[in-house]
Design an enzyme around this catalytic site. Sequence first.
Site, PDB file in Angstrom:
ATOM      1  N   GLY A   1       0.978  -1.233  -0.062  1.00 50.45           N
ATOM      2  CA  GLY A   1       0.066   0.099   0.075  1.00 50.45           C
ATOM      3  C   GLY A   1       0.675   1.357   0.040  1.00 50.45           C
TER       4      GLY A   1
ATOM      5  N   GLY B   1      -0.151   4.695  -0.611  1.00 53.64           N
ATOM      6  CA  GLY B   1      -0.945   5.845  -0.447  1.00 53.64           C
ATOM      7  C   GLY B   1      -0.546   6.743   0.478  1.00 53.64           C
TER       8      GLY B   1
ATOM      9  N   ASP C   1       1.994  -1.678  -4.565  1.00 52.40           N
ATOM     10  CA  ASP C   1       0.556  -1.194  -4.577  1.00 52.40           C
ATOM     11  C   ASP C   1      -0.047  -2.241  -5.933  1.00 52.40           C
ATOM     12  OD1 ASP C   1      -0.929   1.685  -3.535  1.00 52.40           O
ATOM     13  OD2 ASP C   1      -2.042   0.198  -4.535  1.00 52.40           O
TER      14      ASP C   1
ATOM     15  N   HIS D   1      -8.770  -0.259  18.927  1.00 51.90           N
ATOM     16  CA  HIS D   1      -8.326   1.165  18.335  1.00 51.90           C
ATOM     17  C   HIS D   1      -9.768   1.472  17.730  1.00 51.90           C
ATOM     18  CE1 HIS D   1      -6.374   3.975  16.084  1.00 51.90           C
ATOM     19  NE2 HIS D   1      -6.860   3.650  14.756  1.00 51.90           N
TER      20      HIS D   1
HETATM   21  O1  TXD Z   1      -3.881   3.889  13.565  1.00 50.27           O
HETATM   22  C1  TXD Z   1      -4.105   3.056  12.676  1.00 50.27           C
HETATM   23  N1  TXD Z   1      -4.056   1.701  12.413  1.00 50.27           N
HETATM   24  C2  TXD Z   1      -5.060   3.791  11.400  1.00 50.27           C
HETATM   25  C3  TXD Z   1      -5.011   3.332  10.188  1.00 50.27           C
HETATM   26  C4  TXD Z   1      -4.370   5.110  11.189  1.00 50.27           C
HETATM   27  C5  TXD Z   1      -5.020   5.981  10.220  1.00 50.27           C
HETATM   28  C6  TXD Z   1      -5.440   5.185   9.039  1.00 50.27           C
HETATM   29  N2  TXD Z   1      -5.710   3.821   9.007  1.00 50.27           N
HETATM   30  C7  TXD Z   1      -6.051   3.140   7.676  1.00 50.27           C
HETATM   31  O2  TXD Z   1      -4.860   2.875   7.021  1.00 50.27           O
HETATM   32  C8  TXD Z   1      -6.953   3.518   7.026  1.00 50.27           C
HETATM   33  O3  TXD Z   1      -8.488   3.661   7.556  1.00 50.27           O
HETATM   34  C9  TXD Z   1      -6.795   2.775   5.562  1.00 50.27           C
HETATM   35  O4  TXD Z   1      -7.644   1.525   5.969  1.00 50.27           O
HETATM   36  C10 TXD Z   1      -5.216   2.598   5.787  1.00 50.27           C
HETATM   37  C11 TXD Z   1      -4.440   3.319   4.698  1.00 50.27           C
HETATM   38  O5  TXD Z   1      -4.833   4.761   4.818  1.00 50.27           O
HETATM   39  P1  TXD Z   1      -4.283   5.424   3.642  1.00 50.27           P
HETATM   40  O6  TXD Z   1      -4.694   6.913   3.846  1.00 50.27           O
HETATM   41  O7  TXD Z   1      -2.754   5.565   3.414  1.00 50.27           O
HETATM   42  O8  TXD Z   1      -5.125   5.261   2.755  1.00 50.27           O
HETATM   43  P2  TXD Z   1      -4.626   5.354   0.964  1.00 50.27           P
HETATM   44  O9  TXD Z   1      -4.061   6.657   0.660  1.00 50.27           O
HETATM   45  O10 TXD Z   1      -6.196   5.146   0.072  1.00 50.27           O
HETATM   46  O11 TXD Z   1      -3.692   4.263   0.483  1.00 50.27           O
HETATM   47  C12 TXD Z   1      -4.321   2.912   0.570  1.00 50.27           C
HETATM   48  C13 TXD Z   1      -3.460   2.138  -0.556  1.00 50.27           C
HETATM   49  C14 TXD Z   1      -3.934   2.767  -1.939  1.00 50.27           C
HETATM   50  O12 TXD Z   1      -2.738   3.192  -2.579  1.00 50.27           O
HETATM   51  C15 TXD Z   1      -4.581   1.492  -2.690  1.00 50.27           C
HETATM   52  O13 TXD Z   1      -4.114   1.652  -4.165  1.00 50.27           O
HETATM   53  C16 TXD Z   1      -3.882   0.546  -1.869  1.00 50.27           C
HETATM   54  O14 TXD Z   1      -3.780   0.739  -0.582  1.00 50.27           O
HETATM   55  N3  TXD Z   1      -4.435  -0.674  -2.093  1.00 50.27           N
HETATM   56  C17 TXD Z   1      -3.803  -2.076  -2.151  1.00 50.27           C
HETATM   57  N4  TXD Z   1      -2.299  -2.258  -2.043  1.00 50.27           N
HETATM   58  C18 TXD Z   1      -2.048  -3.614  -2.137  1.00 50.27           C
HETATM   59  N5  TXD Z   1      -2.791  -4.544  -2.356  1.00 50.27           N
HETATM   60  C19 TXD Z   1      -4.352  -4.213  -2.513  1.00 50.27           C
HETATM   61  N6  TXD Z   1      -5.057  -5.339  -2.686  1.00 50.27           N
HETATM   62  C20 TXD Z   1      -4.675  -2.944  -2.542  1.00 50.27           C
HETATM   63  N7  TXD Z   1      -5.929  -2.366  -2.626  1.00 50.27           N
HETATM   64  C21 TXD Z   1      -5.500  -1.026  -2.145  1.00 50.27           C
END
Ligand code: TXD
Length: 311
Positions: free
Chosen positions: A10, A12, A34, A178
């Site tokens: 991931g 993002g 990703d 959390h």
């Molecule tokens: O304290 C904590 N644990 C939380 C967690 C704090 C903040 C954010 N929290 C969670 O982290 C949030 O609710 C999301 O579930 C994740 C990721 O947050 P982020 O802000 O980084 O989300 P983005 O910017 O959408 O990035 C997610 C990336 C994006 O680039 C997608 O294309 C990718 O995940 N993605 C994948 N990568 C690999 N494999 C698959 N299948 C996939 N699907 C989407």
Amino acid sequence: MGRKKLTMIGGGQIGGNLALIAAQKELGDVVIFDIPQSEGMVKGKALDIMQLRPHDGYDSELSGTSDYSDIKGSDVVIITAGIPRKPGMDREDLMSINLGIIKDVASNVKKYAPNAFVIVISNPLDAMVYAFHKVSGFDKSKVVGMAGALDSGRFRAFLAMETGLSAQDVSCMVLGGHGDSMVPITRLATIGGVPVTDLIDADRLKEIEDRTRFAGGELVKLFGNGSAFYAPAQCAIEMAESYLKDKKRVIPSAALCEGEFGIDGYFIGVPTVIGSGGIEKIIEFSLTDKEKSDLANTLDAVKKTVAETNL
Ligand code: TXD
């Protein structure tokens, strides 16, 4: 020997910052993984950070990919794959989409990086880390959720903002799930060793505890189209660094309890010792009756979200 290898699954908002901070700390080479439609983004982020190296002077090789074979042999895997919340959503609303993603990720990490220390970040965190452990079959010492570090960090930040004292000298912990039922252990919070209960009145402390519980939602509302990413990234890197450098840091983390605090079979935020063995120990300590009751309450919330994984 060569450099260690860290993979961010991931790339993002959080994933990009994970890569940047890991590189600047020279923890090792960094692979940002990703999905194919985001491969250009992660190749770009990796290349952009490579171009930062002359200025920061660190030597890490960064690359972006959508080919799982490129994660082969990773020492650390940090997972943010999934969707973040939008305003009005709670973390559990992400379950259906993110559970499917984490199952796919777990199968591939098991195949290509079976010896990695895995830090799960994706929400709903308590369920996602549980699901990764179930699907991957990794030893419990090598799977952990990042949440307590962030929640405790938020509590520390708010206490520092309230007093005007250095955040560096604020020490405290937040236990449990959390989510909104997390348990700030205010009784043990100190600033430079001085109990916060001697510095801030009880009513104001309660307000700060509540702001800590809902800090994630506060940012989701402000952002409008995503959630926190700078602090979560830093927290996960601190955990990864403690593993790679065998620092034995004590960081509240979602670890698998098998009897600790009377909890069995669930990942939940507890004080964990992180060293070269991964999650080396969960440190138990005596709780007041109110804290025990609050922990039981947050455990119920964790059980509920985990039950929805059907794993
Ligand atoms: O304290 C904590 N644990 C939380 C967690 C704090 C903040 C954010 N929290 C969670 O982290 C949030 O609710 C999301 O579930 C994740 C990721 O947050 P982020 O802000 O980084 O989300 P983005 O910017 O959408 O990035 C997610 C990336 C994006 O680039 C997608 O294309 C990718 O995940 N993605 C994948 N990568 C690999 N494999 C698959 N299948 C996939 N699907 C989407």
